[in-house]
Design an enzyme around this catalytic site. Structure first.
Site, PDB file in Angstrom:
ATOM      1  N   THR A 123       0.832  -1.207   0.000  1.00  0.00           N
ATOM      2  CA  THR A 123       0.000   0.000   0.000  1.00  0.00           C
ATOM      3  C   THR A 123       0.863   1.253   0.000  1.00  0.00           C
ATOM      4  O   THR A 123       1.967   1.258   0.565  1.00  0.00           O
ATOM      5  CB  THR A 123      -0.907   0.003   1.249  1.00  0.00           C
ATOM      6  OG1 THR A 123      -1.434   1.317   1.434  1.00  0.00           O
ATOM      7  CG2 THR A 123      -0.135  -0.343   2.511  1.00  0.00           C
ATOM      8  N   TYR A 147      -1.268  -0.151  10.680  1.00  0.00           N
ATOM      9  CA  TYR A 147      -1.570  -0.847   9.414  1.00  0.00           C
ATOM     10  C   TYR A 147      -0.401  -0.701   8.441  1.00  0.00           C
ATOM     11  O   TYR A 147       0.112  -1.686   7.903  1.00  0.00           O
ATOM     12  CB  TYR A 147      -2.853  -0.288   8.802  1.00  0.00           C
ATOM     13  CG  TYR A 147      -3.063  -0.692   7.379  1.00  0.00           C
ATOM     14  CD1 TYR A 147      -3.231  -2.029   7.041  1.00  0.00           C
ATOM     15  CD2 TYR A 147      -3.061   0.258   6.347  1.00  0.00           C
ATOM     16  CE1 TYR A 147      -3.404  -2.411   5.726  1.00  0.00           C
ATOM     17  CE2 TYR A 147      -3.245  -0.122   5.029  1.00  0.00           C
ATOM     18  CZ  TYR A 147      -3.414  -1.455   4.718  1.00  0.00           C
ATOM     19  OH  TYR A 147      -3.567  -1.828   3.414  1.00  0.00           O
TER      20      TYR A 147
END
Ligand code: UDP
Length: 329
Positions: A123, A147
């Protein structure tokens, strides 16, 4: 391309949003696919007929070993993960155990079974808040939430396993995945939904106002700018990455974005154009951890994979999401 002599591709998280599109893309070219998904966030209905679904929890290392030992897998596409930034701040243990712990189980089983090709869902969150209008892969990895840190940690594990054990991988850093199949047959279905495009469509349909998180950013219209990339283009990049690994490529970390930024307000305008309905909004405070700009410099994916988005442009993305939304609600 598919080759009958080749073993299947294992797709973890293949019942989830991006994973289910990758499964479709693989099947469309005749690949054998096995999905590994615990259906905690994925959907059985998104598993195509004829594709085996192994419903296990990746935290169960013995079960993962058994799955990898049961077939001669050619490669692994690893999508399975928890992916809510806010939740990761509240429950970091869940993220470290589910994202990193599970990946260690998976990669350990890959090494034991001599599976040496991995395509990993990473990501742009790994870049943190770089404060730049366009991001290249050479920027430091500096995530600002758990995350992002779990994804960055997995990238490092893959790097180490590559250097020591010859496990080759592409770490694909998605920007903002959005959109659906053109015929409305498959799309985004998160519970809870936190993403802008589906929430804006929901607001257009129900008239319930959408909160705009931050209107005083240092951007042209004061709202955050993101790089929205069609989920089918992401799926295509995975297939290309797989082919490159099969051709002997070492792998790399690659940005998957279009290179062009769209503000929150521009997304809402697109939703209004496409749906023909107004999107009521309320100005709301900034969401913690949202940088003003996250836009890819997409050149490396182009040169490494020959990939560029076939469906760039926010209207095309929103139009496909609208068809899916209209069918699924
Ligand atoms: N956003 C918003 N209202 C919402 C959901 C999102 O203003 O209800 C904004 C969010 O602050 C961000 C952009 O839309 O700037 C994209 O957010 P999303 O959660 O879709 O993706 P992210 O960029 O967080 O991965």
């Amino acid at each position: 391309m598919a080759d009958d002599a080749r073993g299947p591709v294992l797709v973890t998280g293949g019942a989830g949003y991006v994973g289910s599109f990758a499964v479709r893309a693989l099947r469309a070219r005749g690949e054998r696919v096995v999905i590994l998904d615990d259906l905690s966030t994925g959907h059985r209905a998104h598993v195509p007929e004829g594709v085996p679904l192994v419903e296990i929890d990746l935290r169960d290392a013995d079960a993962v070993q058994a799955v990898l030992a049961a077939d001669e897998f050619d490669a692994v596409l690893h999508f399975a993960a928890n992916a809510y930034v806010g939740e990761s701040v509240r429950e970091p243990r869940k993220y470290w155990e589910n994202n990193v712990g599970c990946t260690l189980n998976l990669l350990g089983a890959c090494l034991d079974q001599d599976v040496r090709r991995v395509v990993f869902s990473s990501t742009c969150t790994v870049y943190g808040e770089p404060g730049l209008p366009s991001l290249t892969e050479d920027l430091p990895v500096a995530p600002v939430n758990p995350y992002g840190r779990t994804k960055a940690a997995i990238e490092q594990v893959l790097g180490d396993y590559g250097a020591a054990y010859g496990l080759r991988s592409y770490r694909l850093r998605y920007f903002n995945a959005a959109g659906a199949a053109a015929d409305g047959s498959l799309g985004e279905l998160h519970e809870p939904e936190t993403h802008l495009v589906p929430l804006a469509l929901h607001a257009a349909v129900t008239g319930a106002p959408l909160r705009v998180f931050g209107t005083d950013y240092p951007t042209p219209d004061g709202t955050c700018v993101r790089d929205y990339v069609h989920v089918e283009d992401l799926a295509d990049a995975h297939v290309r990455a797989l082919d490159r690994l099969r051709a002997g490529a070492e792998g790399a970390a690659l940005n998957l974005g279009t290179g062009s930024g769209t503000s929150v307000r521009e997304v809402l305008e697109s939703v209004e154009r496409v749906s023909g309905r107004a999107v009521p909004t309320i100005d709301a405070p900034r969401r913690p951890g949202d940088p003003p700009f996250l836009v890819a410099a997409p050149g490396r994916a182009q040169s490494e994979l020959g990939w560029s988005p076939a469906q760039p442009g926010i209207d095309a993305i929103v139009a496909s999401a609208w068809r899916w939304h209209s069918r699924s609600t």
